[in-house]
Design an enzyme around this catalytic site. Structure first.
Site, PDB file in Angstrom:
ATOM      1  N   ARG A 199     -10.507   3.676   4.699  1.00  0.00           N
ATOM      2  CA  ARG A 199      -9.210   3.252   4.171  1.00  0.00           C
ATOM      3  C   ARG A 199      -9.124   3.472   2.665  1.00  0.00           C
ATOM      4  O   ARG A 199      -8.051   3.701   2.120  1.00  0.00           O
ATOM      5  CB  ARG A 199      -8.960   1.769   4.502  1.00  0.00           C
ATOM      6  CG  ARG A 199      -8.644   1.548   5.956  1.00  0.00           C
ATOM      7  CD  ARG A 199      -8.637   0.083   6.322  1.00  0.00           C
ATOM      8  NE  ARG A 199      -7.558  -0.649   5.677  1.00  0.00           N
ATOM      9  CZ  ARG A 199      -7.234  -1.902   6.007  1.00  0.00           C
ATOM     10  NH1 ARG A 199      -7.903  -2.545   6.936  1.00  0.00           N
ATOM     11  NH2 ARG A 199      -6.246  -2.507   5.403  1.00  0.00           N
ATOM     12  N   ARG A 210     -15.069  -7.524   3.734  1.00  0.00           N
ATOM     13  CA  ARG A 210     -14.246  -7.293   4.918  1.00  0.00           C
ATOM     14  C   ARG A 210     -15.115  -7.041   6.151  1.00  0.00           C
ATOM     15  O   ARG A 210     -14.771  -7.474   7.255  1.00  0.00           O
ATOM     16  CB  ARG A 210     -13.296  -6.112   4.691  1.00  0.00           C
ATOM     17  CG  ARG A 210     -12.133  -6.455   3.769  1.00  0.00           C
ATOM     18  CD  ARG A 210     -11.212  -5.271   3.569  1.00  0.00           C
ATOM     19  NE  ARG A 210     -10.112  -5.610   2.679  1.00  0.00           N
ATOM     20  CZ  ARG A 210      -8.955  -6.141   3.063  1.00  0.00           C
ATOM     21  NH1 ARG A 210      -8.762  -6.388   4.347  1.00  0.00           N
ATOM     22  NH2 ARG A 210      -8.006  -6.415   2.192  1.00  0.00           N
ATOM     23  N   ARG A 224       0.857  -1.183   0.000  1.00  0.00           N
ATOM     24  CA  ARG A 224       0.000   0.000   0.000  1.00  0.00           C
ATOM     25  C   ARG A 224       0.894   1.234   0.000  1.00  0.00           C
ATOM     26  O   ARG A 224       2.087   1.146   0.308  1.00  0.00           O
ATOM     27  CB  ARG A 224      -0.919  -0.005   1.228  1.00  0.00           C
ATOM     28  CG  ARG A 224      -1.939  -1.149   1.213  1.00  0.00           C
ATOM     29  CD  ARG A 224      -2.926  -1.013   2.359  1.00  0.00           C
ATOM     30  NE  ARG A 224      -3.901  -2.107   2.338  1.00  0.00           N
ATOM     31  CZ  ARG A 224      -4.135  -2.938   3.338  1.00  0.00           C
ATOM     32  NH1 ARG A 224      -3.470  -2.801   4.473  1.00  0.00           N
ATOM     33  NH2 ARG A 224      -5.036  -3.905   3.240  1.00  0.00           N
TER      34      ARG A 224
END
Length: 206
Positions: A144, A155, A51
């Site tokens: 996020r 998720r 990331r």
């Protein structure tokens, strides 16, 4: 006259920090590092892409899938699992070698992996990180902005399943938004208490 026990050095322990995705495990680990305790933090290997801001060898060892699979064949991982389509694995040597030298090992891992570690090392100390509320956790996942909507929903569903397994852990620590110091200090206190046990946990790898 009763013999006075000697103050022998405390045995090293294996601490597992886990919790659902989005609860802030990486942030808590960063804060624990600032405490400058004599702990070792193993770096997990993964096949997912980095990331923004993540560095190879720091947050994770980023590996190609075929390289990861070769390490599996050589039994180089204490535990590994496929999560959201990517492999994650805990290097066996990082834990074993540091415990042998007397260092406490603080391992960050997902809930599925924590259960496996507990089976392999029954005397490990399991700490479950939770958000201050379910809505706060969902908000963190949404903010996020690293997943598509379908991935976000998956998720959230996985997080709900992981939260239902909290009873498998020894401690729970609340990681409130904006109060990372409190979570890190609580974990520090837990480790200090574990090191002071009269009957220590003997973390031995099999």
């Amino acid at each position: 006259m009763t013999d006075i026990p000697e103050a022998n050095p405390a045995v090293p322990i294996l601490v597992v920090i886990s919790g659902p995705s989005g609860v802030g495990k990486d942030t808590v680990i960063q804060e624990l590092r600032k405490l400058d305790r004599p702990w070792h933090f193993p770096v997990t290997a993964t096949t997912r892409l980095p990331r923004p801001g993540e560095q190879d060898g720091k947050e994770y060892h980023f590996l190609a899938r075929d390289e990861f699979e070769k390490k599996i064949q050589r039994s180089e991982f204490l535990e590994y699992a496929e999560v959201y389509g990517n492999f994650y694995g805990v290097p066996r040597s990082e834990i074993r070698d540091n415990l042998k030298t007397g260092k406490d090992v603080v391992l960050k891992i997902d809930v599925q992996g924590a259960a496996t570690i507990k089976k392999l090392v029954p005397e490990s100390v399991l700490i479950f990180l939770i958000a201050e509320s379910k809505s706060a956790l969902i908000s963190r996942l949404a903010n996020r902005q690293t997943e598509e909507l379908d991935d976000l929903e998956r998720r959230i569903s996985t997080a709900e399943t992981e939260l239902s397994r909290i009873a498998e852990f020894d401690y729970r620590v609340i990681n409130r938004e904006g109060d990372i110091h409190d979570a890190a200090n609580t974990i520090d206190s837990i480790i200090c208490a574990e090191k002071a046990r009269l009957i220590p946990r003997m973390a031995e790898l099999i």
